[in-house]
Motif scaffolding. Structure first.
Motif, PDB file in Angstrom:
ATOM      1  N   GLY A 527       2.073 -12.590   2.070  1.00  0.00           N
ATOM      2  CA  GLY A 527       2.129 -11.581   3.105  1.00  0.00           C
ATOM      3  C   GLY A 527       0.736 -11.308   3.603  1.00  0.00           C
ATOM      4  N   SER A 528       0.659 -10.717   4.776  1.00  0.00           N
ATOM      5  CA  SER A 528      -0.643 -10.470   5.362  1.00  0.00           C
ATOM      6  C   SER A 528      -1.326  -9.305   4.666  1.00  0.00           C
ATOM      7  CB  SER A 528      -0.465 -10.134   6.839  1.00  0.00           C
ATOM      8  OG  SER A 528       0.217 -11.192   7.472  1.00  0.00           O
ATOM      9  N   PRO A 529      -2.592  -9.461   4.320  1.00  0.00           N
ATOM     10  CA  PRO A 529      -3.306  -8.375   3.644  1.00  0.00           C
ATOM     11  C   PRO A 529      -3.260  -7.066   4.440  1.00  0.00           C
ATOM     12  CG  PRO A 529      -4.587 -10.391   3.536  1.00  0.00           C
ATOM     13  CD  PRO A 529      -3.407 -10.695   4.396  1.00  0.00           C
ATOM     14  N   LEU A 530      -3.289  -7.170   5.761  1.00  0.00           N
ATOM     15  CA  LEU A 530      -3.284  -5.945   6.557  1.00  0.00           C
ATOM     16  C   LEU A 530      -1.993  -5.155   6.370  1.00  0.00           C
ATOM     17  CD1 LEU A 530      -4.882  -7.173   9.911  1.00  0.00           C
ATOM     18  CD2 LEU A 530      -5.948  -5.827   8.085  1.00  0.00           C
ATOM     19  N   GLY A 531      -0.940  -5.850   5.969  1.00  0.00           N
ATOM     20  CA  GLY A 531       0.340  -5.186   5.764  1.00  0.00           C
ATOM     21  C   GLY A 531       0.327  -4.203   4.610  1.00  0.00           C
ATOM     22  N   HIS A 532      -0.664  -4.306   3.756  1.00  0.00           N
ATOM     23  CA  HIS A 532      -0.749  -3.409   2.611  1.00  0.00           C
ATOM     24  C   HIS A 532      -1.541  -2.153   2.930  1.00  0.00           C
ATOM     25  CE1 HIS A 532       1.005  -6.639   0.395  1.00  0.00           C
ATOM     26  NE2 HIS A 532      -0.014  -7.433   0.616  1.00  0.00           N
ATOM     27  N   LEU A 533      -1.959  -2.016   4.161  1.00  0.00           N
ATOM     28  CA  LEU A 533      -2.772  -0.864   4.551  1.00  0.00           C
ATOM     29  C   LEU A 533      -1.967   0.071   5.443  1.00  0.00           C
ATOM     30  CD1 LEU A 533      -6.238  -2.264   5.700  1.00  0.00           C
ATOM     31  CD2 LEU A 533      -5.712  -1.040   3.579  1.00  0.00           C
ATOM     32  N   PRO A 534      -1.392   1.094   4.896  1.00  0.00           N
ATOM     33  CA  PRO A 534      -0.556   1.981   5.719  1.00  0.00           C
ATOM     34  C   PRO A 534      -1.329   2.548   6.905  1.00  0.00           C
ATOM     35  CG  PRO A 534      -0.519   2.625   3.393  1.00  0.00           C
ATOM     36  CD  PRO A 534      -1.495   1.519   3.498  1.00  0.00           C
ATOM     37  N   GLU A 535      -2.612   2.863   6.708  1.00  0.00           N
ATOM     38  CA  GLU A 535      -3.370   3.463   7.805  1.00  0.00           C
ATOM     39  C   GLU A 535      -3.567   2.481   8.951  1.00  0.00           C
ATOM     40  OE1 GLU A 535      -4.390   2.806   4.793  1.00  0.00           O
ATOM     41  OE2 GLU A 535      -6.560   2.398   4.651  1.00  0.00           O
ATOM     42  N   PHE A 536      -3.454   1.187   8.650  1.00  0.00           N
ATOM     43  CA  PHE A 536      -3.527   0.206   9.720  1.00  0.00           C
ATOM     44  C   PHE A 536      -2.137  -0.003  10.345  1.00  0.00           C
ATOM     45  CE2 PHE A 536      -3.164  -4.115  11.396  1.00  0.00           C
ATOM     46  CZ  PHE A 536      -4.256  -4.168  12.238  1.00  0.00           C
ATOM     47  N   VAL A 537      -1.150  -0.119   9.482  1.00  0.00           N
ATOM     48  CA  VAL A 537       0.195  -0.468   9.950  1.00  0.00           C
ATOM     49  C   VAL A 537       0.816   0.652  10.789  1.00  0.00           C
ATOM     50  CG1 VAL A 537       2.534  -1.068   9.236  1.00  0.00           C
ATOM     51  CG2 VAL A 537       0.577  -1.975   7.965  1.00  0.00           C
ATOM     52  N   ASN A 538       0.652   1.868  10.333  1.00  0.00           N
ATOM     53  CA  ASN A 538       1.331   2.966  10.999  1.00  0.00           C
ATOM     54  C   ASN A 538       0.602   3.369  12.269  1.00  0.00           C
ATOM     55  OD1 ASN A 538       3.248   3.020   8.941  1.00  0.00           O
ATOM     56  ND2 ASN A 538       1.921   4.339   7.683  1.00  0.00           N
TER      57      ASN A 538
END
Length: 885
Positions: A527-538
């Motif tokens: 999975g993409s590392p950025l997907g683990h960052l809620p502050e980025f995803v949301n």
RNA sequence: GCCCGGAUGGCGAAAUCGGCAGACGCAGCGGACUUAAAAUCCGCAGGCCCGCAAGGGCUGUGGGGGUUCAAGUCCCCCUCCGGGCACCA
């Protein structure tokens, strides 16, 4: 820094030498000269700067492919940049306004892998590498205009990737779809088709690429397939090899699509014929056939052979196969096996060697040309992603179909024959070998199309299909859309949002750039590392203001390099990706130099990007690159340099030992730039010795040259004439090398010859037989000729002979044909094509003189004595050949 | 299988238009300078053969054939090496 001769020309303190001879010559010490000039150049940031268009000079944009900042230059880089640097310097000296920039392809996986290994942020690792490589480049003395440096991992750069992406999305050129994609388990991400080489990853030659189904972003490069192909013919300044590779890659194929109705199984008559169960025979047209709503569209390049079709073959993943299999468990299992075989063959990279297997579906399709009912099979060698994923099988006229039909006992029906002469017709010519696939043939057994030539038949049959609504002429490409999603961290965030209400929404321009977050924990858990960052995803949907999810994949780094050279024209512009006026002035790139390994990656993406930008109204040119030069690889001990082979030569080590000038001049001297170069350290030593000879000679006579008038009055001694002749021949040779083939190996050899000639004349020179003015010209021009290849030494000597102007912009010497001309030349004289002697004649000697002189020569007299001269070949300026009997 | 390159001394190479094959450099050999070495300079050098020598002969550009007064170069066939594409319908 002053040009204090005492310090520049005296050898540094060598190990105690008690009785230094006062006559000892100064030593060539690149370790002392080069860093000094490096510093002086660094103090002039404008030195290599491009001038504004108003300079009135002809512009010249010379570019070398930007490196990935691995942290270490390798010899391949040195060679690449030495070629570009020589050219840039020559262009400056010939009065051009030169743009010669450099930058960093700074996104990419190694930074992430390094981060995992050393627990350091990719950004920090990358920037440190850039600093190290920039230091190396400066140490070698490459003439880059660092004011336009670009670093693709900076938001100032990648924000424009995001803008371009959104513009493409708005125009339907960027789209999202679920599809079969190439997955590199080593990279833990998807690869574009261009990045898969023989089923393996382009960066991991031992890693087999897997096929996975994923939702991905694609760029519609196929929209430009026709133009990318057609414009190749305009790229006359490109190597034919690269154009051919791109042509193959695009893989245009003209043919036709034909739609077959699928017989409604329920409506088919019962039949006890075993061939019906086996699906091996074509059944005649049947009046009661009820076409179902199912249809199969095949793609064929040989519609002229359609009357010879005896089955229809589907790819295992063809949608219709899924339908059939849903109703037939046994078929489903068999199809699964076929699919497996295909997958395995693909992953192993040898789909070409797959053993053909197939299975009859139990269904029939109706040949719209003759109403015949063809068994429908599924075969493991039919690919869903080429053409329509379905073919008509014509065993008599296709190798593959023939092989398959033989194996399964399918009918083989001949429908084309070679043209025959009347005589052959009468005597019953041999049947053609089956499969017979010739393009130039005549149709038989083909209804109304009989006796047409097959090319004519192709046109008529496609037209017939179109008129009757079951087909049309069409073109298929091998090129696929460019998948750019990467499930990794260190890349440009794809600027898209997913809103439950509004669907896929681009980030508004005003919110760009979507910044790549720092301090991200790099994981390889999938999975993409950025997907683990809620502050980025949301995020918030810009349309409805409701919650939205950010895209977490990043872009393929080939996006970065697809347009970087435009930004070099105005790299500090923060209001646009580039200044369109600057681009209009500088483009197209006059000369691009790099490795052939990018022939179908970077170089096709770049062409695509330019065409898209043109259609967006951002640039005016159709193509980015006027001339392309692909240099050869650097080889050592018969193999490409690589860590695993342990044959890597470090540039730093070479520079420390011999100096940068020697290292780069060797890279140009050892082979023509387009050929592979065999690295031999002894050769570098040889070039270094040569530079030392130049240094000693010029410094020895620098004072005499300085005190002389620059224009020699009358041509003095014959020695002077001979030296000036050699000088002008050398200038001519090198000038022609730059204008033509770029065989700098011979340019440097010519300078060596000049130096050999001049140093051989030293006794005369030191006796004063050569006027100082002549000497001054020789020294000056020698230094000028050397400047593109060994700039440090050239700058040093330039100053030593008292020149004040900037050598970089000093005018390239002009040759004078009159001075270059020999007044006496040697002409070989052959007897019956074998060299017998050589005669000396005046350079312009006519045939008569040549004949008389040749026949009078002692050896020729002896050899022709008592024989008849049958023929005399006299080529003035070349040779005399006497044919005797 | 198809399409591009390439093959020249011990090595990297040159010969750009069919006209002295091997420029230039490396390695090698001989010599000078030096107490010696390094550095530098000078000379020799495709191979084979004849000659004490000067010199001379033959042969030679992956292999075979051809065109031509003349071929590394042009034409035909083949071998090997490198690269690209390849059940692409």
């Amino acid at each position: 820094m002053s040009a204090n001769k005492t310090t520049t020309t005296t050898a540094p303190a060598a190990p105690a030498e008690p009785s230094l001879s006062p006559l000892r010559e100064p030593r060539y010490t690149p370790a002392e000269i080069e860093p000094r000039w490096q510093q002086r150049w660094a103090d002039q940031p404008d030195l290599y700067g491009a001038e504004p268009a108003s300079s009135g000079k002809p512009k010249y944009y010379v570019l070398e492919m930007l490196p990935y900042p691995s942290g270490q230059l390798h010899m391949g880089h040195v060679r690449n940049y030495a070629i570009g640097d020589a050219l840039a310097r020559y262009m400056w000296m010939t009065g051009h306004n030169v743009l010669h920039p450099m930058g960093w392809d700074a996104f990419g996986l190694p930074a992430e892998n390094a981060a995992l290994k050393n627990n350091r942020p990719p950004r920090e690792w990358t920037l440190q590498n850039i600093a190290a490589m920039k230091r190396q480049m400066s140490r070698i003395g490459f003439s880059y205009d660092w004011r336009n440096e670009i670093t693709t991992c900076f938001p100032e750069y990648y924000r424009w990737n995001q803008m371009f992406f959104i513009r493409m999305f708005e125009r339907g050129l960027a789209y999202r779809k679920k599809s079969k994609v190439n997955w590199c388990p080593e990279c833990c991400t998807v690869l574009a088709n261009e990045q898969v080489i023989d089923g393996r990853c382009w960066r991991h030659e031992d890693t087999i690429v897997e096929q996975r189904d994923l939702e991905q972003w694609f760029l519609r490069i196929t929209n430009y397939a026709e133009e990318l192909l057609g414009d190749l013919s305009k790229l006359e300044g490109w190597p034919e090899k690269v154009r051919t590779m791109q042509r193959n890659w695009i893989g245009r194929s003209e043919g036709a699509e034909v739609t077959f109705d699928v017989e409604d199984a329920a409506g088919a008559p019962e039949d006890e014929d075993p061939s019906r169960q086996a699906g091996t025979a074509v059944l005649p047209a049947h009046e009661t056939v009820k076409p179902s709503d199912k249809k199969i569209t095949v793609f064929t390049t040989r519609i002229d052979t359609i009357f010879g079709a005896t089955s229809v073959q589907l790819a295992p993943e063809h949608p219709l196969v899924k339908e059939f299999a849903a109703a037939d468990a046994k078929l489903g299992a068999e199809v699964a096996a076929l699919l497996d075989q295909q997958k395995n063959a693909r992953e192993a990279g040898d789909i070409g060697a797959i053993e053909k297997h197939g299975v009859f579906t139990g269904h029939y399709a109706i040949n719209p040309f003759n109403g015949e009912r063809l068994p429908v099979w599924v075969a493991n060698y039919i690919l869903l992603d080429y053409g329509t994923g379905a073919i008509m099988s014509v065993p008599a006229h296709d190798e593959r179909d023939h092989e398959f039909a033989k194996k399964y006992g399918l009918e083989i029906r001949i429908v084309i024959l070679p043209h025959r002469t009347a005589d052959q017709e009468q005597n019953g010519a041999d049947e053609p070998l089956i499969p017979y696939t010739a393009e130039d043939s005549l149709l038989i057994n083909s209804g109304d199309f009989n006796s047409l030539g097959n090319l004519e038949a192709q046109k008529k049959m496609a037209a017939f299909a179109e008129e009757n609504g079951f087909g049309k002429a069409t073109v298929t490409y091998r090129l696929k859309d460019w998948g750019i999603s990467r499930q990794r961290y260190w890349g440009t965030p794809i600027p898209m949002l997913y809103c439950e209400k509004d669907g896929i929404i681009p980030v508004p321009d005003g919110d760009l750039p979507v910044l790549l977050p720092e301090n991200v924990e790099i994981t390889q858990t999938g999975g993409s590392p950025l997907g683990h960052l809620p502050e980025f995803v949301n995020a918030t949907c810009p349309k409805c203001g409701g919650p939205a999810r950010r895209e977490t994949d990043t872009m393929d780094t080939f996006v970065d390099s697809s347009w970087y050279f435009y930004r070099y024209t105005s790299a500090r512009d923060n209001s646009a990706p580039f200044d369109t006026a600057a681009v209009a002035y500088w483009f197209p790139i006059d000369q691009y130099i790099g490795g052939v390994e990018h022939a179908i990656l970077h170089l096709i993406y770049s062409r695509f990007w330019t065409k898209v930008m043109r259609d967006l109204g951002l640039v005016q040119n159709d193509e980015p690159i006027e001339r392309l030069f692909t240099q050869g690889m650097v080889i050592k001990d018969g193999a490409k340099m690589s860590k695993s082979r342990g044959n890597v030569v470090s540039p730093d080590e070479m520079i420390a030992r011999y100096g940068a000038d020697a290292a780069r001049a060797y890279a140009l001297f050892a082979a023509p730039p387009d050929r592979d170069l065999d690295w031999q350290e002894d050769g570098v030593a040889g070039v270094s010795r040569f530079l030392g000879r130049v240094f000693r000679f010029v410094t020895k006579y620098a004072d005499r040259a300085q005190s002389a008038n620059t224009v020699p009055s009358a041509p003095a001694s014959t020695t002077s004439q001979a030296l000036l002749r050699k000088l002008h021949q050398t200038i001519r040779k090198i000038t022609q090398d730059f204008a033509g083939r770029w065989h700098f190996n011979t340019s440097i050899a010519a300078i060596m010859e000049l130096v050999n000639t001049v140093t051989a004349a030293e006794p005369a020179i030191s006796k004063g037989e050569v006027p100082d003015a002549v000497l001054a010209v020789i020294l000056r021009d020698l230094v000028l000729l050397l400047a593109p290849f060994a700039p440090y030494l050239a700058f040093e000597l330039w100053e030593q002979i008292g020149q004040k102007d900037n050598l970089l912009r000093a005018p390239w010497p002009k040759y004078d044909e009159a001075l270059a001309r020999e007044d006496e030349i040697e002409i070989p004289v052959q007897i019956n094509g074998k060299l017998r002697t050589v005669i000396r004649v005046a350079a312009g000697a006519d045939e008569e003189t040549l004949r008389d002189t040749a026949l009078a020569a002692e050896k020729i007299q002896a050899a022709t004595d008592g024989k008849t001269v049958a023929k005399l070949i006299i080529v003035p300026g070349k040779l005399v050949n006497i044919v005797v009997k």
